[in-house]
Scaffold this motif. Structure first.
Motif, short mmCIF file in Angstrom:
data_model
loop_
_atom_site.label_atom_id
_atom_site.label_comp_id
_atom_site.label_asym_id
_atom_site.label_seq_id
_atom_site.Cartn_x
_atom_site.Cartn_y
_atom_site.Cartn_z
N ILE A 118 0.86 -1.18 0.00
CA ILE A 118 0.00 0.00 0.00
C ILE A 118 0.90 1.23 0.00
CG2 ILE A 118 -1.81 1.24 1.22
CD1 ILE A 118 -2.50 -1.44 2.58
N THR A 119 0.80 2.04 -1.03
CA THR A 119 1.60 3.26 -1.10
C THR A 119 0.88 4.39 -0.37
OG1 THR A 119 0.57 4.03 -3.14
CG2 THR A 119 2.46 2.52 -3.34
N ALA A 120 1.65 5.44 -0.06
CA ALA A 120 1.04 6.62 0.57
C ALA A 120 0.00 7.24 -0.35
CB ALA A 120 2.13 7.63 0.92
N GLY A 121 0.27 7.20 -1.66
CA GLY A 121 -0.72 7.73 -2.61
C GLY A 121 -2.01 6.96 -2.58
N ASP A 122 -1.93 5.61 -2.48
CA ASP A 122 -3.13 4.79 -2.38
C ASP A 122 -3.92 5.15 -1.13
OD1 ASP A 122 -2.59 3.41 -4.70
OD2 ASP A 122 -1.59 1.75 -3.68
N PHE A 123 -3.19 5.28 -0.01
CA PHE A 123 -3.86 5.56 1.27
C PHE A 123 -4.60 6.89 1.22
CE2 PHE A 123 -3.79 7.55 5.49
CZ PHE A 123 -4.48 6.60 6.22
N TRP A 124 -3.91 7.94 0.81
CA TRP A 124 -4.54 9.27 0.80
C TRP A 124 -5.59 9.36 -0.31
CZ3 TRP A 124 -4.46 11.64 5.03
CH2 TRP A 124 -3.35 11.59 5.87
N GLY A 125 -5.38 8.63 -1.41
CA GLY A 125 -6.40 8.62 -2.46
C GLY A 125 -7.70 8.03 -1.97
N GLU A 126 -7.60 6.90 -1.25
CA GLU A 126 -8.82 6.29 -0.71
C GLU A 126 -9.43 7.16 0.39
OE1 GLU A 126 -10.47 2.16 1.31
OE2 GLU A 126 -8.51 2.18 0.36
N THR A 127 -8.59 7.80 1.20
CA THR A 127 -9.10 8.66 2.26
C THR A 127 -9.90 9.83 1.69
OG1 THR A 127 -7.23 8.09 3.69
CG2 THR A 127 -8.46 10.08 4.25
N LYS A 128 -9.38 10.47 0.64
CA LYS A 128 -10.11 11.58 0.02
C LYS A 128 -11.42 11.10 -0.58
CE LYS A 128 -5.93 14.20 -1.16
NZ LYS A 128 -5.03 14.62 -2.28
N SER A 129 -11.37 9.95 -1.23
CA SER A 129 -12.58 9.38 -1.82
C SER A 129 -13.63 9.07 -0.74
CB SER A 129 -12.23 8.11 -2.60
OG SER A 129 -13.38 7.48 -3.09
N MET A 130 -13.16 8.53 0.39
CA MET A 130 -14.07 8.21 1.49
C MET A 130 -14.72 9.48 2.06
SD MET A 130 -14.32 8.34 5.08
CE MET A 130 -12.65 8.41 5.70
N LEU A 131 -13.92 10.54 2.24
CA LEU A 131 -14.46 11.79 2.80
C LEU A 131 -15.47 12.42 1.85
CD1 LEU A 131 -11.24 13.32 4.38
CD2 LEU A 131 -13.20 12.38 5.59
N ALA A 132 -15.19 12.37 0.55
CA ALA A 132 -16.13 12.93 -0.43
C ALA A 132 -17.44 12.16 -0.43
CB ALA A 132 -15.50 12.91 -1.82
N ARG A 133 -17.35 10.86 -0.19
CA ARG A 133 -18.53 10.00 -0.23
C ARG A 133 -19.28 9.98 1.10
NH1 ARG A 133 -15.80 6.11 -1.48
NH2 ARG A 133 -15.74 4.95 0.48
N GLU A 134 -18.54 10.08 2.20
CA GLU A 134 -19.14 9.85 3.53
C GLU A 134 -19.16 11.10 4.42
OE1 GLU A 134 -20.48 7.09 4.45
OE2 GLU A 134 -19.62 5.46 3.25
N TRP A 135 -19.07 12.29 3.85
CA TRP A 135 -18.96 13.49 4.69
C TRP A 135 -20.19 13.70 5.55
CZ3 TRP A 135 -22.31 17.62 4.34
CH2 TRP A 135 -23.09 17.71 3.19
N ARG A 136 -21.38 13.34 5.04
CA ARG A 136 -22.58 13.48 5.86
C ARG A 136 -22.54 12.55 7.07
NH1 ARG A 136 -24.47 13.85 0.63
NH2 ARG A 136 -25.64 15.75 0.11
N MET A 137 -22.07 11.32 6.85
CA MET A 137 -21.96 10.38 7.96
C MET A 137 -20.94 10.89 8.98
SD MET A 137 -23.06 7.50 9.19
CE MET A 137 -23.64 6.40 7.89
N CYS A 138 -19.82 11.43 8.50
CA CYS A 138 -18.80 11.98 9.41
C CYS A 138 -19.40 13.09 10.26
CB CYS A 138 -17.61 12.51 8.62
SG CYS A 138 -16.68 11.26 7.71
N LEU A 139 -20.12 14.01 9.63
CA LEU A 139 -20.71 15.14 10.34
C LEU A 139 -21.74 14.66 11.36
CD1 LEU A 139 -20.83 18.22 10.59
CD2 LEU A 139 -22.59 18.22 8.80
N TYR A 140 -22.57 13.70 10.95
CA TYR A 140 -23.59 13.18 11.87
C TYR A 140 -22.95 12.55 13.10
CZ TYR A 140 -26.91 9.97 13.94
OH TYR A 140 -27.68 9.28 14.85
N CYS A 141 -21.91 11.74 12.90
CA CYS A 141 -21.28 11.06 14.03
C CYS A 141 -20.58 12.04 14.97
CB CYS A 141 -20.30 10.00 13.52
SG CYS A 141 -21.10 8.55 12.79
N VAL A 142 -20.03 13.12 14.41
CA VAL A 142 -19.42 14.15 15.27
C VAL A 142 -20.48 14.81 16.14
CG1 VAL A 142 -18.25 16.39 15.28
CG2 VAL A 142 -17.44 14.57 13.78
N VAL A 143 -21.64 15.14 15.54
CA VAL A 143 -22.73 15.75 16.32
C VAL A 143 -23.21 14.79 17.40
CG1 VAL A 143 -25.12 16.59 16.20
CG2 VAL A 143 -23.48 17.25 14.44
N LEU A 144 -23.40 13.52 17.03
CA LEU A 144 -23.85 12.52 18.00
C LEU A 144 -22.87 12.38 19.15
CD1 LEU A 144 -26.00 10.32 18.66
CD2 LEU A 144 -24.55 8.70 17.41
#
Length: 534
Positions: free
Chosen positions: A276-302
């Motif tokens: 797993i390269t650093a590019g792979d890791f950060w690429g998937e992380t950015k993709s996850m945040l773009a896809r799951e930002w509503r879930m992230c925000l909800y869990c922070v509020v909860l």
């Protein structure tokens, strides 16, 4: 507002048979408001919306009857010896972490005398600790998802122990605050890695019960810290002895973790030669945040609501009994111990029941019952009455909390079960960090008459009103939020592996498409040749 629905994959026959027969597909709507309305309606339907993964890796949701309540001892038997060992190491690390934190909160009055400051000034250290925990959660959670759970946790626990020792040798109040700030930074990394280690390989049916037990490492750490405080006595200098014990527990947790291998997912990735390269890791992380930002925000509020819930109802409780209820230090500490015993029992029981009634129903009911308990929590007089009321109040407060570890794991993107729960939990901690200071500041500026006719600080009314507001906020937020009961994440690879897998899959599909095109082109050329000859 019109709600859109997403297509639901048809479950294969083998999958429905394994689930106990065909089930009604559950429609999944799109849109924040539409999803909130759907979630609220789901609370009043007896069947549960369950996430299913078929043999092709597709996920869909269907309605299932609640599973029958199983004998908890049979659920314990589902765990292998290795799974038990990993669970206990995660539980012990979380317990040591809680002991470290509560070593300060239960000795506020001693530290106030030692440094010649007010109790509100001392709680500034709690605020700084909670503020910086989110930074530690982000750093060590992402390290855990990138490089594995083992070494980030070892580093966390050993440094925490050393910082406890540094606190003992802080001669000025400014040094004390600086060390506690650093302590918060490293404390933040423990929760995500400890919970992931303890729960990620638990059998699905046992998750609710084990989640309830895991979360109560926090309450158990409080009980141990309170027992240590009771054992050393009420003299001002004795606070240092409790901190020495805390240091030993944390360093011990790091050394024990050293004896265990890395998590199953990382070992399998290593064996397969998957790099797993650093590019792979950060690429998937950015993709996850773009896809799951509503879930992230909800869990922070909860988690903001939940952290206010625990810190408002617990951090100043010993001070409340000593100051407002005029108990001596030993009696106040004993009542605190009973309060946290109730928390341990409640978290385990409600976490176990959440497997039957659903995660959100368990949280909503527990938080609403805790609202009803508040008059009986702050009005009694005497050690026995306060011990009993504290027991039942925390039974439901920590009962709601007992569902959180597995609820957050099920809501997490599968590859981020180390960072996602830890970061959302600690961001909630950061936002709620002034809770103890707020309670102390308001209580110390308002007074009520005690049963003995003395004017005392108004800890009871302040804590009671604040806890009602917070519990109602939890009930509403949870009722409108998502749930992914039954989600399977055991086979998910580490963060970054999915990007590489996706690239490999795309290359394979591209090669197949090129091969097919060449084949068709060859057939077309042959046909033209034949036609030309004819």
């Amino acid at each position: 507002m019109t709600s859109k629905t997403s297509p639901t994959p048809n479950p294969p026959a083998a999958q429905t048979a394994a689930a106990g027969g065909p089930h009604e597909p559950a429609v999944v709507v799109k849109g924040t408001w539409a999803t909130a309305k759907q979630s609220f309606r789901d609370l009043f339907r007896w069947q549960q919306r369950v996430v299913i993964t078929n043999s092709q890796g597709e996920t869909y949701e269907e309605w299932q009857n609640p599973p029958p309540l199983k004998n908890p001892f049979k659920l314990f038997a589902l765990l292998t010896a290795k799974q038990w060992l990993y669970f206990f190491v995660g539980f012990y690390a979380w317990t040591a972490d809680a002991f470290d934190f509560h070593a300060l909160s239960i000795q506020t009055t001693k530290l106030a005398k030692y440094y010649g400051r007010s109790k509100t000034d001392i709680t500034t250290a709690i605020t700084l600790t909670l503020l910086l925990r989110s930074v530690g959660a982000a750093i060590f959670g992402l390290l855990g998802d990138r490089f594995g759970r083992k070494w980030p946790m070892i580093g966390n626990m050993i440094i925490l122990g050393l910082l406890q020792i540094a606190t003992i040798y802080s001669t000025t109040f400014q040094q004390f605050l600086a060390v506690r700030s650093l302590f918060g930074l490293f404390m933040g990394g423990v929760y995500g890695n400890a919970v992931a280690m303890a729960l990620e390989n638990c059998p699905t049916d046992a998750r609710g019960l084990m989640s309830g037990i895991m979360q109560q490492g926090y309450s158990f750490g409080y009980v141990l810290a309170a027992c240590a405080n009771l054992g050393v006595g009420g003299a001002t200098e004795t606070w240092k002895t409790v901190f020495w014990i805390a240091a030993g527990l944390s360093i011990g947790a790091g050394l024990i973790r050293l004896c265990f291998p890395e998590s199953k997912q990382f070992l399998e990735a290593k064996k397969s030669g998957h790099k797993i390269t650093a590019g792979d890791f950060w690429g998937e992380t950015k993709s996850m945040l773009a896809r799951e930002w509503r879930m992230c925000l909800y869990c922070v509020v909860l988690m903001t609501w939940f952290n206010y819930y625990s810190h408002t109802s617990q951090d100043s409780y010993t001070t409340f009994m000593i100051t407002a209820k005029e108990l001596d230090s030993a009696a106040g500490t004993r009542a605190s111990i009973w309060m946290k015993v109730g928390a341990c029992v409640g978290g385990t029981v409600v976490g176990y029941l959440s497997q039957f009634v659903g995660r959100r129903r368990a949280i909503v009911v527990a938080s609403l019952v805790s609202c009803c308990m508040i008059p009986g929590w702050i009005l009694p007089e005497g050690e026995r009455s306060l011990s009993a009321s504290g027991f039942f109040m925390q039974f439901f407060v920590q009962g709601a909390w007992g569902v959180i570890p597995i609820h957050l794991n099920e809501l997490s993107p599968p590859a981020y079960r180390s960072s996602f729960p830890g970061i959302t939990y600690q961001l909630g901690n950061m936002i709620s960090s002034p809770s103890a200071q707020i309670v102390n500041a308001i209580a110390e500026s308002h007074f009520v008459t005690s049963s003995k006719g003395n004017r005392v600080e108004a800890y009871g009314p302040v804590m009671g009103v604040a806890t009602v507001i917070i519990a109602l906020g939890i009930a509403v937020t949870t009722a409108l939020g998502p749930e992914k009961l039954g989600r399977h994440f055991e086979e998910a690879g580490p963060a970054g592996a999915n990007v590489s897998d996706a690239h490999a899959h795309l290359q394979e599909k591209t090669a197949d498409a090129v091969s097919l095109a060449e084949s068709k082109q060859g057939q077309h050329s042959s046909a033209n040749e034949v036609e030309h000859k004819v």
